[in-house]
Write a protein that holds these residues in place. Structure first.
Motif, PDB file in Angstrom:
ATOM      1  N   TYR A  43       0.840  -1.208   0.000  1.00  0.00           N
ATOM      2  CA  TYR A  43       0.000   0.000   0.000  1.00  0.00           C
ATOM      3  C   TYR A  43       0.873   1.255   0.000  1.00  0.00           C
ATOM      4  O   TYR A  43       0.546   2.255  -0.620  1.00  0.00           O
ATOM      5  N   ARG A  44       2.003   1.172   0.694  1.00  0.00           N
ATOM      6  CA  ARG A  44       2.946   2.295   0.691  1.00  0.00           C
ATOM      7  C   ARG A  44       3.515   2.512  -0.716  1.00  0.00           C
ATOM      8  O   ARG A  44       3.696   3.648  -1.158  1.00  0.00           O
ATOM      9  N   ALA A  45       3.821   1.411  -1.411  1.00  0.00           N
ATOM     10  CA  ALA A  45       4.410   1.529  -2.754  1.00  0.00           C
ATOM     11  C   ALA A  45       3.398   2.124  -3.747  1.00  0.00           C
ATOM     12  O   ALA A  45       3.764   2.917  -4.612  1.00  0.00           O
ATOM     13  N   VAL A 117      -7.967  -1.094  -4.988  1.00  0.00           N
ATOM     14  CA  VAL A 117      -6.540  -1.227  -4.644  1.00  0.00           C
ATOM     15  C   VAL A 117      -6.374  -2.457  -3.756  1.00  0.00           C
ATOM     16  O   VAL A 117      -5.482  -3.283  -3.953  1.00  0.00           O
ATOM     17  N   ARG A 118      -7.270  -2.610  -2.784  1.00  0.00           N
ATOM     18  CA  ARG A 118      -7.174  -3.739  -1.849  1.00  0.00           C
ATOM     19  C   ARG A 118      -7.308  -5.069  -2.597  1.00  0.00           C
ATOM     20  O   ARG A 118      -6.572  -6.012  -2.349  1.00  0.00           O
ATOM     21  N   GLN A 119      -8.270  -5.096  -3.519  1.00  0.00           N
ATOM     22  CA  GLN A 119      -8.501  -6.331  -4.282  1.00  0.00           C
ATOM     23  C   GLN A 119      -7.211  -6.745  -5.018  1.00  0.00           C
ATOM     24  O   GLN A 119      -6.804  -7.906  -4.989  1.00  0.00           O
ATOM     25  N   ARG A 139      -3.036  -5.936   8.179  1.00  0.00           N
ATOM     26  CA  ARG A 139      -4.213  -5.535   8.950  1.00  0.00           C
ATOM     27  C   ARG A 139      -5.362  -6.531   8.791  1.00  0.00           C
ATOM     28  O   ARG A 139      -6.238  -6.612   9.628  1.00  0.00           O
ATOM     29  N   ASP A 140      -5.345  -7.250   7.663  1.00  0.00           N
ATOM     30  CA  ASP A 140      -6.482  -8.106   7.289  1.00  0.00           C
ATOM     31  C   ASP A 140      -6.009  -9.487   6.854  1.00  0.00           C
ATOM     32  O   ASP A 140      -6.674 -10.152   6.084  1.00  0.00           O
ATOM     33  N   ILE A 141      -4.836  -9.890   7.324  1.00  0.00           N
ATOM     34  CA  ILE A 141      -4.286 -11.166   6.850  1.00  0.00           C
ATOM     35  C   ILE A 141      -5.133 -12.327   7.390  1.00  0.00           C
ATOM     36  O   ILE A 141      -5.559 -13.202   6.636  1.00  0.00           O
TER      37      ILE A 141
END
Ligand code: DC
Length: 234
Positions: A43-45, A117-119, A139-141
């Motif tokens: 997400y940072r990248a 983005v999450r998908q 966070r959601d692993i």
């Protein structure tokens, strides 16, 4: 520690910002000789790539389209002795430290709140998970990415303790910021991460919750290894 084969292809670790989950995850991976995947780097990248491309990060469609085009990878820290936990690659470029700036911190929660983005990132994280022998941190692993992971840990600490740790990291990296600013940022990110519509931060129902406030990383890792060997008993 006994030397029976580990039957845990994926260890899922979740928790809020600066809870110590990455440090614990990295040491655990080292101990078990697993790959360490800190999913926050993805997400940072995306955030870094968006900023570099001059995209308005509030433009969800543009950020989502960009996220699908990026080549993201990690490598072990190797010979780098600059304190990195791993090397993060964005389109082949080493962006490990470029991902750790206050500008990225300030924008990454927004980028990671976009469902598209999450998908895209979850798809990539699962591909890493399928390689097995992975300690995956995020966070959601446990709840979304790897819900079948046989060991799920939720690592947390008080907001003040987490802000203190982040403040120390910032000082070491030469970024000046007041403790109050950092505490406010930690709380703001907790709020966004745990209230977003898609995959909010929360422990999986079967996660083991570990509060690191006042404990050393070494103690916590030793405790987890103990739990692993207990669970591993036939
Ligand atoms: O762990 P971190 O601070 O590097 O995470 C950066 C951001 O990415 C943070 O706002 C939460 C988000 N994130 C996420 O939503 N899901 C993940 N699996 C990992 C990170």
């Amino acid at each position: 520690m006994n030397n029976a084969p580990i039957t845990y292809p994926v260890i899922a670790i979740d928790g809020p910002a600066a809870s110590g989950k990455s440090t614990v995850g990295r040491l655990l991976a080292e101990e078990l000789d697993f790959l360490f995947l800190d999913t926050g780097f993805m997400y940072r990248a995306v955030t870094l790539a968006g900023l570099r491309a001059g995209i308005d990060l509030r433009d969800e469609t543009a950020v989502t389209a960009l996220s699908a085009q990026l080549n993201l990878d990690v490598q072990p820290a190797g010979k780098n002795e600059d304190g990195r936990h791993y090397t993060a690659l964005l389109n082949g470029e080493d962006v490990t430290w470029a991902l750790r700036t206050p500008e990225i911190d300030a924008n990454v929660s927004l980028v990671s709140s976009y469902p598209g983005v999450r998908q895209e990132m979850v798809k990539r994280q699962r591909a890493f998970g399928q390689r097995g022998q992975v300690v995956m941190v995020g966070r959601d692993i446990g709840t979304v990415v790897m819900p079948d992971a046989p060991l799920k840990l939720y690592i947390t600490a008080s907001a003040a303790e987490r802000a203190r740790r982040r403040w120390r990291d910032r000082q070491q990296q030469g970024h000046a910021a007041s403790f109050e600013e950092i505490l406010a940022d930690v709380k703001r990110r907790d709020d966004i991460d745990s209230h977003r519509e898609v995959s909010p931060l929360r422990p999986a129902d079967d996660a083991i919750i570990i509060d690191t406030t006042g404990h050393t990383v070494a103690d916590i890792v030793a405790d987890i290894i103990k739990k692993l060997s207990v669970i591993r008993e036939p």
